[in-house]
Write a protein that holds these residues in place. Structure first.
Motif, PDB file in Angstrom:
ATOM      1  N   GLN A 291       2.100   2.831  -3.048  1.00 45.30           N
ATOM      2  CA  GLN A 291       0.818   2.655  -3.347  1.00 45.30           C
ATOM      3  C   GLN A 291      -0.208   1.957  -2.593  1.00 45.30           C
ATOM      4  OE1 GLN A 291       0.181   0.675  -7.126  1.00 45.30           O
ATOM      5  NE2 GLN A 291      -1.896   1.449  -7.495  1.00 45.30           N
ATOM      6  N   ALA A 292       0.302   0.740  -2.244  1.00 43.84           N
ATOM      7  CA  ALA A 292      -0.713   0.070  -1.297  1.00 43.84           C
ATOM      8  C   ALA A 292      -0.815   0.663   0.196  1.00 43.84           C
ATOM      9  CB  ALA A 292       0.062  -1.445  -1.061  1.00 43.84           C
ATOM     10  N   ILE A 293       0.158   1.121   0.675  1.00 44.13           N
ATOM     11  CA  ILE A 293       0.076   1.700   1.976  1.00 44.13           C
ATOM     12  C   ILE A 293      -0.951   3.062   1.845  1.00 44.13           C
ATOM     13  CG2 ILE A 293       1.374   2.970   3.920  1.00 44.13           C
ATOM     14  CD1 ILE A 293       1.726  -0.268   3.610  1.00 44.13           C
TER      15      ILE A 293
ATOM     16  N   LYS B 205       5.720   5.991   6.026  1.00 45.50           N
ATOM     17  CA  LYS B 205       7.277   5.831   5.990  1.00 45.50           C
ATOM     18  C   LYS B 205       7.659   4.515   6.664  1.00 45.50           C
ATOM     19  CE  LYS B 205      11.616   7.589   7.806  1.00 45.50           C
ATOM     20  NZ  LYS B 205      12.116   8.631   8.646  1.00 45.50           N
ATOM     21  N   ILE B 206       7.259   4.360   7.920  1.00 46.31           N
ATOM     22  CA  ILE B 206       7.443   3.022   8.677  1.00 46.31           C
ATOM     23  C   ILE B 206       6.906   1.881   8.064  1.00 46.31           C
ATOM     24  CG2 ILE B 206       7.987   4.386  10.798  1.00 46.31           C
ATOM     25  CD1 ILE B 206       5.237   3.254  11.912  1.00 46.31           C
ATOM     26  N   GLU B 207       5.697   1.841   7.596  1.00 47.42           N
ATOM     27  CA  GLU B 207       4.907   0.935   6.765  1.00 47.42           C
ATOM     28  C   GLU B 207       5.581   0.438   5.666  1.00 47.42           C
ATOM     29  OE1 GLU B 207       2.800  -1.300   8.245  1.00 47.42           O
ATOM     30  OE2 GLU B 207       2.072   0.108   9.840  1.00 47.42           O
ATOM     31  N   VAL B 208       6.014   1.333   4.806  1.00 42.79           N
ATOM     32  CA  VAL B 208       6.776   1.058   3.502  1.00 42.79           C
ATOM     33  C   VAL B 208       8.061   0.489   3.981  1.00 42.79           C
ATOM     34  CG1 VAL B 208       7.703   1.907   1.327  1.00 42.79           C
ATOM     35  CG2 VAL B 208       5.442   2.693   1.983  1.00 42.79           C
ATOM     36  N   ALA B 209       8.756   0.831   4.585  1.00 44.81           N
ATOM     37  CA  ALA B 209      10.071   0.388   5.028  1.00 44.81           C
ATOM     38  C   ALA B 209       9.830  -1.123   5.766  1.00 44.81           C
ATOM     39  CB  ALA B 209      10.640   1.167   6.079  1.00 44.81           C
ATOM     40  N   HIS B 210       8.820  -1.212   6.659  1.00 38.32           N
ATOM     41  CA  HIS B 210       8.753  -2.590   7.362  1.00 38.32           C
ATOM     42  C   HIS B 210       8.217  -3.591   6.187  1.00 38.32           C
ATOM     43  CE1 HIS B 210       7.861  -5.628  10.262  1.00 38.32           C
ATOM     44  NE2 HIS B 210       6.612  -5.747   9.808  1.00 38.32           N
ATOM     45  N   PHE B 211       7.347  -3.303   5.397  1.00 43.47           N
ATOM     46  CA  PHE B 211       6.853  -4.346   4.319  1.00 43.47           C
ATOM     47  C   PHE B 211       7.775  -4.762   3.377  1.00 43.47           C
ATOM     48  CE2 PHE B 211       2.784  -3.840   6.402  1.00 43.47           C
ATOM     49  CZ  PHE B 211       2.103  -4.989   6.429  1.00 43.47           C
ATOM     50  N   ASP B 212       8.741  -3.586   2.995  1.00 41.40           N
ATOM     51  CA  ASP B 212       9.599  -3.648   2.057  1.00 41.40           C
ATOM     52  C   ASP B 212      10.883  -4.956   2.578  1.00 41.40           C
ATOM     53  OD1 ASP B 212      11.113  -3.144  -0.443  1.00 41.40           O
ATOM     54  OD2 ASP B 212      12.861  -2.194   0.842  1.00 41.40           O
TER      55      ASP B 212
ATOM     56  N   TYR C  82       9.867  -1.845  16.317  1.00 38.55           N
ATOM     57  CA  TYR C  82       9.917  -0.363  16.143  1.00 38.55           C
ATOM     58  C   TYR C  82       8.509   0.001  15.542  1.00 38.55           C
ATOM     59  CZ  TYR C  82      10.785   4.113  14.072  1.00 38.55           C
ATOM     60  OH  TYR C  82      11.109   5.469  13.803  1.00 38.55           O
ATOM     61  N   VAL C  83       7.997  -0.642  14.854  1.00 39.02           N
ATOM     62  CA  VAL C  83       6.713  -0.433  14.007  1.00 39.02           C
ATOM     63  C   VAL C  83       5.619  -0.318  14.918  1.00 39.02           C
ATOM     64  CG1 VAL C  83       5.013  -1.152  12.380  1.00 39.02           C
ATOM     65  CG2 VAL C  83       7.359  -0.838  11.679  1.00 39.02           C
ATOM     66  N   VAL C  84       5.864  -1.582  16.042  1.00 36.65           N
ATOM     67  CA  VAL C  84       4.387  -1.675  16.808  1.00 36.65           C
ATOM     68  C   VAL C  84       4.727  -0.377  17.895  1.00 36.65           C
ATOM     69  CG1 VAL C  84       3.703  -3.120  18.862  1.00 36.65           C
ATOM     70  CG2 VAL C  84       3.998  -4.070  16.309  1.00 36.65           C
TER      71      VAL C  84
END
Length: 148
Positions: A40-42, A67-74, A91-93
């Motif tokens: 939800q935040a992303i 997908k990458i933001e949720v996985a990274h922040f998790d 990876y995210v960067v």
């Protein structure tokens, strides 16, 4: 905890942001509170970018970014600041850069995650302002660490 040599000065940065064993342990306790809120935040951040110069990039790559933001922040909010976290940072960067996003994304997405986390903590600790403040500070430190 293994030293993630993938990020220069990793241990010094942990100390700078006061992310000691206690702070990381607190995040492990809170992880289940934040995980269901990340998508939800992303999504809110993705929606908010529609009037920014990056709108076309975000629209064209929305699913990948989410997908990458949720996985990274998790991973970040789990308090596990290890080699998997360091690899995720890289990876995210790299992914964001490849599609045309710059470092400002880390800060703005982090802000949406932080505000969502603060709301969740306020609900959880509505009768304990001290506990709320302590935990909100740790989340803030963690997100600032990630941006750095």
């Amino acid at each position: 905890m293994a030293t993630p040599e993938l990020i220069q000065g990793f241990q010094a940065r942990l100390a700078l942001y006061e992310l000691d064993d206690r702070a990381r342990g607190t995040m492990r306790e809170l992880h289940a509170l934040f995980t269901p809120l990340l998508e939800q935040a992303i999504s809110r951040w993705l929606d908010a970018t529609q009037h920014l110069p990056i709108a076309d990039v975000v629209t064209n790559h929305r699913d990948l970014i989410k997908k990458i933001e949720v996985a990274h922040f998790d991973l970040l909010l789990s308090g596990r600041l290890d080699e998997d976290y360091a690899r995720s940072c890289r990876y995210v960067v790299a992914q964001e850069s490849a599609i045309g996003l710059d470092g400002r994304v880390r800060s703005s997405v982090g802000n949406f995650v932080l505000r969502t986390a603060i709301d969740a903590l306020a609900r959880k600790h509505r009768f304990s302002s001290g506990k709320f403040a302590e935990r909100a500070k740790i989340v803030s430190q963690l997100i600032a660490f990630d941006v750095a």
